[in-house]
Design an enzyme around this catalytic site. Sequence first.
Site, PDB file in Angstrom:
ATOM      1  N   SER A   1       0.746  -1.110  -0.012  1.00  0.00           N
ATOM      2  CA  SER A   1      -0.048   0.002   0.069  1.00  0.00           C
ATOM      3  C   SER A   1       0.808   1.146   0.214  1.00  0.00           C
ATOM      4  CB  SER A   1      -0.933   0.159   1.194  1.00  0.00           C
ATOM      5  OG  SER A   1      -0.165   0.059   2.481  1.00  0.00           O
TER       6      SER A   1
ATOM      7  N   LYS B   1       0.746   4.661   6.921  1.00  0.00           N
ATOM      8  CA  LYS B   1       0.051   5.122   5.854  1.00  0.00           C
ATOM      9  C   LYS B   1       0.499   6.672   5.764  1.00  0.00           C
ATOM     10  CE  LYS B   1      -2.634   1.874   4.902  1.00  0.00           C
ATOM     11  NZ  LYS B   1      -2.013   0.630   4.157  1.00  0.00           N
TER      12      LYS B   1
END
Lengths: 161, 187
Positions: free
Chosen positions: A39, A83
Site C-alpha cells: 500500500s 500510511k
Amino acid sequence: MWSIIREAFDKTLLVAKAYGILHITNSYLCTVALAYGPSMIPAINLTGDLILAERISPRIRKVGVGDIVVVRSPVVPSRVVTKRVVGMEGDRVTYLPDPHNSDEVRSIVVPRGHVWIQGDNIYNSKDSRDFGPVPYALVEAKLLWRVWPPKDFGPMQHIAR
Amino acid sequence: MWSIIREAFDKTLLVAKAYGILHITNSYLCTVALAYGPSMIPTINLTGDLILAERISPRIGKVGVGDIVIVRSPVVPRRVVTKRVVGMEGDQVTYLLDPHNSDEVHSIVVVPRGHVWIQGDNIYNSKDSRDFGPVPYALVEAKLLWRSFVRGASIPVCKFACDWSSGMCGRLKILVQCNTYQDRRGK
C-alpha cells in the site's frame, strides 16, 4: 546455595532494568518498525523495510500533511498500519474511492480531532477511503529514517500535496 | 567533591528508578483518576469521584457491554472521557436522538468492526457516541475497577483528597497523576 540465588536474582534484576529502559525508549522515544505490504509503494518496499519511527511528534502535535505515520488500525485494534497523512482536521480531502473501476472523485472535510490517511499506492491500499477519518489519538509514531535495506538507507521523503 | 557528585547521582538514579516503576504501574496496570461532570450521573458524581481504573482488560479484550471505561476522546485527543460501553462491534444499538424533546425518535445503528459504542448514563447531558459516533476500540484506555465513596465533595476537596491519598502512599507522592477526566457540560 544462597549466593547462587542471590547471583541469579541480581542478574535477573539487571536484565529487568535493561528491558525497562529499552521498553521506555521504544514506547516514548523511538522505535524500529518493519513496514511491508503493497500500500505504500514506492515509498516503502513490498517485501519490507526497517524504518526508525519516533514517538515524540504525535504527542507534541507535530504531525502534518505529507508525513508517513504509524497508526493503530481502527478496524483491527491489534494491528498497526503505515500510511501517509493526506489531511488534518478541517482540511478538505479529495480522493478516488475506487481507482480501478472508475474515475469518480469524492470530497470530504476531515472532522475535528481526526486525520485522513492514505497509502501512496491507492490501487492497493486499505486506508481512510475504506474506514473513514481516523482519530488523531490513534497516530502512534512518525517515520523518520529508513534503516534497511542498506541501499535505501536515508530519510523518508516528505511529500506535501 | 567527587563523593558529593556520586551521592547526588546515586540519589537521582534511585528517584528515576522509583519513577519508572510507578509510571509503568500507572500506564500498564492500574491508575487513579478523578472523574467529574454531569454525563455519568448517578454513577459518577457531578463534582467528582476518585476512581481506580485498570489497564489490563482493554489489552486482553475483556471489555464488554456495561463496563464503565476510560476512553481517549476522538474529538479532542488530549482529553479523556469516562463513559459506559453500550455496544461492542457487531451489536445493534438503539438510542434516543433527542431525549429532551421527544422519546419517539430512535435511531438504530450496527456498531462497525473494531469499534465500540459508548454512552453516558445521563443521556440528557452527555456528549458520547450519539454525537461523535462509534469509537475505535484502540482508544479504550482503562476499565473502572473501584470507585471512591467521597461523594458530594466539591472539586477542590477532591483534588485535596487525591493529594492526601497520594501522600498516604508515601512514594506515590512522586507521581500520582490525578488525571482529570472532563466532560463537557451541556449540549
